[in-house]
Design an enzyme around this catalytic site. Structure first.
Site, mmCIF file in Angstrom:
data_model
loop_
_atom_site.group_PDB
_atom_site.id
_atom_site.type_symbol
_atom_site.label_atom_id
_atom_site.label_comp_id
_atom_site.label_asym_id
_atom_site.label_seq_id
_atom_site.Cartn_x
_atom_site.Cartn_y
_atom_site.Cartn_z
ATOM 1 N N HIS A 50 0.799 -1.248 -0.156
ATOM 2 C CA HIS A 50 -0.102 0.105 0.036
ATOM 3 C C HIS A 50 1.042 1.307 -0.083
ATOM 4 C CE1 HIS A 50 0.416 -0.822 4.529
ATOM 5 N NE2 HIS A 50 0.897 0.477 4.494
HETATM 6 P P1 TYD Z 1 -1.878 -3.920 7.310
HETATM 7 O O1 TYD Z 1 -2.213 -2.910 6.973
HETATM 8 O O2 TYD Z 1 -2.522 -5.382 6.877
HETATM 9 O O3 TYD Z 1 -0.331 -4.260 8.005
HETATM 10 P P2 TYD Z 1 0.821 -4.282 6.847
HETATM 11 O O4 TYD Z 1 0.925 -2.665 6.635
HETATM 12 O O5 TYD Z 1 2.162 -4.797 7.601
HETATM 13 O O6 TYD Z 1 0.570 -5.331 5.765
HETATM 14 O O7 TYD Z 1 -2.539 -3.954 9.086
HETATM 15 C C1 TYD Z 1 -3.085 -5.187 9.634
HETATM 16 C C2 TYD Z 1 -4.263 -4.875 10.697
HETATM 17 O O8 TYD Z 1 -3.907 -3.861 11.639
HETATM 18 C C3 TYD Z 1 -5.292 -4.073 9.959
HETATM 19 O O9 TYD Z 1 -6.510 -4.679 10.389
HETATM 20 C C4 TYD Z 1 -5.252 -2.679 10.271
HETATM 21 C C5 TYD Z 1 -4.585 -2.691 11.909
HETATM 22 N N1 TYD Z 1 -3.748 -1.784 12.305
HETATM 23 C C6 TYD Z 1 -3.937 -1.028 13.299
HETATM 24 O O10 TYD Z 1 -5.188 -1.298 13.925
HETATM 25 N N2 TYD Z 1 -3.259 -0.085 13.649
HETATM 26 C C7 TYD Z 1 -1.931 0.227 13.000
HETATM 27 O O11 TYD Z 1 -1.225 1.118 13.426
HETATM 28 C C8 TYD Z 1 -1.635 -0.618 11.902
HETATM 29 C C9 TYD Z 1 -0.197 -0.174 11.218
HETATM 30 C C10 TYD Z 1 -2.762 -1.440 11.517
#
Ligand code: TYD
Length: 140
Positions: A50
């Site tokens: 992303h």
């Molecule tokens: P995700 O965006 O999939 O992680 P990555 O960027 O490592 O691939 O996030 C995983 C889950 O965690 C998603 O449900 C969103 C949540 N999340 C939070 O609640 N707070 C945060 O600060 C972050 C970064 C993610």
């Protein structure tokens, strides 16, 4: 090769061990409202995929190693982060990023300028590229 993604850091070493300070608005060009820590990462499961519209982030590998791919819509660059190389990687808005090849002991610390906000995410690579090309046109 863009080098402005890497921030210089300092490590204070003495016989007791290492101390690694990070000062906001000095070592990183923003203040953090949030940190998050990634642990228990799987070597065969990549993450990220992303970009953010406004969020500024910096990543540091505090233990182990992993790969970070940063993509500005025109070129992709791979950074190998390693706990001992003190690399603080800046992930600015509108930079598509992917993390992969985590060693079993890898721990990533991420500093983020804002609280978590799903509406700031761009999770579709094609949309990301369209937004980048629109941004480019604004300056022509
Ligand atoms: P995700 O965006 O999939 O992680 P990555 O960027 O490592 O691939 O996030 C995983 C889950 O965690 C998603 O449900 C969103 C949540 N999340 C939070 O609640 N707070 C945060 O600060 C972050 C970064 C993610």
């Amino acid at each position: 090769m863009r080098t402005d993604y890497l921030l210089s850091t300092r490590r204070i070493k003495d016989f007791r061990g290492d101390l690694f300070p990070i000062e906001f608005l000095r070592d990183v060009p923003f203040s953090a409202k949030r940190i998050y820590i990634l642990t228990h990462l799987l070597s065969n499961e990549a993450r990220g995929f992303h970009a953010h519209k406004t969020l500024r982030q910096a990543a540091i590998c505090v233990q182990g190693e992993c790969d970070f791919i940063l993509d500005d819509g025109n070129s992709r660059q791979l950074f190998h982060l390693k706990a001992d190389n003190d690399a603080l990687l800046l992930v600015e808005p509108m930079i598509w990023h992917e993390m992969k090849s985590f060693t079993p002991d890898c721990i990533l610390l991420i500093l983020a300028s804002e609280w978590y906000d799903e509406s700031d995410y761009i999770r579709d690579y094609q949309l990301f590229q369209e937004l980048i090309s629109l941004q480019g046109k604004r300056f022509v």
